[in-house]
Design a protein around this motif. Structure first.
Motif: not given
Lengths: 111, 111
Positions: B42-62
């Protein structure tokens, strides 16, 4: 950025609707790979087949039997399956409700 | 074929354990891309950042807040997020329990 709920993605109906396939980002917009969500009705199965590209699969709901040349394994939510290039494989829904899994392929695997 | 439950995969602890990362298939075994499962406390965050490659994300819980330059969007189980190469992005867990999502990157993005 593209954000969608899976329920907003129109499914392709495969095998007379026993298997639904949702492609999140079209192949021509995906730089490297394509993420799809497959939903199998009870007893539905994907073909026992192989191809030149790999699969990386994550089970989202239900219970599935994964068949390969060496045997069968039951998987459910939270399981990961790596299918190597040219490896025979099949997914069979063995639960009473729908089973769904994410299946990622390199672009050339999205036909 | 490799079949594992996520709970069998030893997590990497990032940000003092607020973010757990599980890599299903090692980069040197993955022909094209790498699937990872991230779990945010809870309340944890990944950095606000960018990079040269794409992400494809699928939310599993929460429930997560997805931040980009244009604003914020709340996502939960069943949501898909496509982050294009070089696009700024951040994921923040806004639920009371852990939130998890699958995040796939091309091999060069798995560092």
């Amino acid at each position: 950025m593209v954000i969608k709920h899976s329920s907003e993605v129109e499914p392709q109906k495969l095998m007379d609707g026993a298997v639904l396939k949702r492609v999140f980002i079209a192949k021509d917009q995906a730089p490297t790979f394509v993420m799809r969500l497959f939903t199998l009705q009870p007893n539905a199965a994907t073909p026992f087949h192989s191809h030149a590209w790999e699969h990386e699969v994550f089970v989202v709901e239900g219970k599935l039997k994964v068949v390969c040349e060496k045997g069968e394994t039951i998987v459910e939510k939270g399981h990961f399956v790596y299918v190597a290039p040219n490896e025979l494989h099949q997914f069979v829904n063995v639960s009473e409700g729908p089973s769904s899994f994410i299946c990622v392929v390199p672009k050339e695997g999205e036909v």
